[in-house]
Design an enzyme around this catalytic site. Structure first.
Site, PDB file in Angstrom:
ATOM      1  N   HIS A  19       0.785  -1.144   0.109  1.00 28.45           N
ATOM      2  CA  HIS A  19       0.028   0.094  -0.116  1.00 28.45           C
ATOM      3  C   HIS A  19       1.032   1.312  -0.033  1.00 28.45           C
ATOM      4  O   HIS A  19       2.155   1.081  -0.096  1.00 28.45           O
ATOM      5  CB  HIS A  19      -0.866   0.081   1.246  1.00 28.45           C
ATOM      6  CG  HIS A  19      -0.264  -0.072   2.476  1.00 28.45           C
ATOM      7  ND1 HIS A  19       0.596   0.685   3.210  1.00 28.45           N
ATOM      8  CD2 HIS A  19      -0.406  -1.173   3.595  1.00 28.45           C
ATOM      9  CE1 HIS A  19       1.259   0.129   4.361  1.00 28.45           C
ATOM     10  NE2 HIS A  19       0.349  -1.044   4.324  1.00 28.45           N
TER      11      HIS A  19
ATOM     12  N   HIS B 245       4.065   1.257   2.394  1.00 19.77           N
ATOM     13  CA  HIS B 245       5.207   0.624   1.701  1.00 19.77           C
ATOM     14  C   HIS B 245       5.958   1.549   0.525  1.00 19.77           C
ATOM     15  O   HIS B 245       7.178   1.612   0.700  1.00 19.77           O
ATOM     16  CB  HIS B 245       4.902  -0.727   1.243  1.00 19.77           C
ATOM     17  CG  HIS B 245       4.115  -1.704   2.261  1.00 19.77           C
ATOM     18  ND1 HIS B 245       2.722  -2.025   1.945  1.00 19.77           N
ATOM     19  CD2 HIS B 245       4.745  -2.338   3.265  1.00 19.77           C
ATOM     20  CE1 HIS B 245       2.472  -2.990   2.814  1.00 19.77           C
ATOM     21  NE2 HIS B 245       3.762  -3.205   3.581  1.00 19.77           N
TER      22      HIS B 245
END
Ligand code: AMP
Length: 271
Positions: A25, A28
């Site tokens: 997501h 990250h």
């Protein structure tokens, strides 16, 4: 991976590593962006590390989205995606574990026995496999950051640790792969974590330094949400995770989903 990394090193390239468990997501990807800015080569590891999950935990149902992960990482221009199998990482006969004491003991360490042993072991192996100069972690997992810093210092691993701010949804919920478990009603309820941290930050900004009061503010904000069950609310030192301190940390169950979040109370709360 090791040979690729050695080739890069031989060319004089610096290497940045972003360790993840996939189901990527924007949180990250913020680590990936930070890594790209500072390194000649960026490796993202995607490995759902079985030894950091306890017996009753969500290893089998942990979200996985391999194709989407790969297209996100390709679009972000990373140099390598390291996806070892469980057998690659822990072949039969594996007998070594890395154990960090003290900072790994309370809170997440107490709630999830063996978790940080699994984290410290896999991080040590990922550092070795990728020859990383710098490794990127999210403030979202603040105790993990403290454990990894201790590990790197104690074992002279020579890897620089970079910590990136927690990426949040518009309503304040910290992005997490586990948010995918939440029903719509639970998703709404989950905002209580960031609300609690915001209230504690406001009180701290207004001069409140009494740890009991700060803990009570966190607790009351969680208890006012019927779908939430508080596991812990503490205000700790961000390096040692002992009390007292100024880092507010929370673990909360929303239904069956366990969420964590934290905020440095010396900083204004975003939003
Ligand atoms: P995970 O895949 O959950 O193991 O997370 C991989 C890395 O991403 C860890 O260093 C996390 O702290 C970091 N991370 C997870 N969620 C966020 C977020 N919302 N903001 C910033 N970093 C995050």
């Amino acid at each position: 991976m090791r040979d690729v990394a050695r080739g890069w090193r031989a060319d004089g390239s610096s290497i940045g590593l972003v360790p993840t468990m996939g189901a990527l997501h924007a949180g990250h990807m913020s680590l990936v962006e930070a890594a790209r800015l500072e390194n000649d080569r960026v490796v993202v590891s995607v490995f759902v590390n079985p030894i950091q999950f306890g017996p009753g935990e969500d290893l089998a149902r942990y979200p996985r989205s391999p194709e989407r992960d790969l297209s996100m990482l390709t679009a972000a221009g990373v140099d390598a995606v390291y996806k070892p199998s469980v057998a690659d990482m822990y072949p039969p006969g594996t007998s070594t574990r890395v154990i960090v004491h003290r900072v790994a003991d309370p809170l997440e360490g107490a709630a999830r026995p063996g978790h940080f042993e699994g984290v410290a072991t896999v991080v040590t192996k990922l550092f070795a496999a990728t020859s990383a100069d710098l490794a990127y972690f999210g403030q979202k997992d603040a105790q993990q950051v403290a454990v990894v810093r201790r590990l790197v210092s104690d074992l002279d691993l020579g890897v620089g640790i970079r910590v990136c701010p927690t990426v949040r949804e518009d309503d304040g919920l910290a992005l997490s792969s586990r948010n995918a478990y939440l029903s719509p009603a639970e998703r709404q309820a989950a905002v209580c974590l960031s609300r609690a941290l915001g209230e504690a930050a406001k009180a701290y900004g207004g001069g409140e330094r009494n740890p009991d009061r700060l803990r009570a503010i966190l607790r009351e904000a969680i208890e006012s949400e019927p779908l939430a069950q508080l596991e812990y609310a503490e205000v700790v030192d961000p390096t040692t995770f002992s009390t007292p301190g100024s880092l507010a940390v929370l673990a909360v169950r929303i239904g069956k989903t366990r969420l964590i979040d934290n905020h440095d109370l010396t900083l204004p709360y975003p939003g």
